[in-house]
Design a protein around this motif. Structure first.
Motif: not given
Length: 213
Positions: A134-138, A160-164
């Motif tokens: 999940d690119p939106n999770s650490h 980049k949208p949706g990426y941490k």
């Protein structure tokens, strides 16, 4: 020495003495092979359950000038929730002062956490937990931070949208080792699989190392 409880990591000070983390939440110092009976004060409150607790310790590359010590640990955020955090403080004798969290991971981030400084002075930090793809999770990542916890502008997913933006690589499971190669400056990481499947990875910016969760 002896008398330590679940020692997890160590760092040598310039004078040859040694800092050692104990997973239950204590930072200890060993002087000339003798463990100081009193822990170093000032360490943040740790959630020590199972394999969670106080983990890695690293010195700032300019420690002799600024006395900065970095610690990764499991930070309680509620009665039944915790996440990984990175704290920084100044070592003054037998105490850490000016201690503060410079990075706190998002929900669901756990597992082992190692840290290492790159040759450019940035700090790499490993994370575990569910969310490796999940690119939106650490969780399940190698993160790259400045020494104050902020995001380097040349990280691979900045903007980049949706990426941490802290993510340097993703798809990791249980990172138990992290080191910077002294000759090449490459970041080497090892992770343990559930029943075999252990890996040693040379970490590349933006790469996906395949763990599915």
């Amino acid at each position: 020495t002896k008398g330590l409880s679940h020692p997890w990591s160590l760092a040598f000070l310039p004078d040859g003495n040694m800092l050692v983390t104990e997973r239950p939440g204590r930072l200890r110092i060993i002087r000339q092979g003798t463990l100081d009976p009193q822990p170093i004060s000032g360490v943040a409150q740790v959630r020590a359950m199972g394999l969670s607790g106080l983990m890695d310790v690293a010195l700032h590359p300019r420690f002799s000038e600024n006395r900065f010590v970095y610690l990764t640990y499991t930070k309680p955020v509620s009665d039944n929730q915790a996440t990984l955090a990175l704290s920084r403080g100044r070592l003054n004798g037998s105490a850490l002062t000016d201690v503060r969290d410079i990075f706190v991971a998002g929900p669901g981030t756990g597992g082992a956490s190692r840290i290492a400084f790159g040759r450019d002075g940035t700090l790499f930090m490993t994370t575990g937990g569910n969310g490796a793809q999940d690119p939106n999770s650490h969780a399940g990542k190698v993160l790259r931070l400045r020494d104050d916890g902020s995001v380097p502008p040349d990280n691979p997913f900045v903007g980049k949208p949706g990426y941490k933006p802290e993510i340097y690589s993703l798809g990791h499971r249980n990172s138990l080792g992290l080191a910077v190669h002294p000759g090449t400056g490459e970041v080497w990481q090892n992770e343990n699989g559930p029943n075999g499947g252990d890996e040693i990875n040379v970490i590349k910016p933006g790469a996906n190392y395949g763990w599915p969760l």
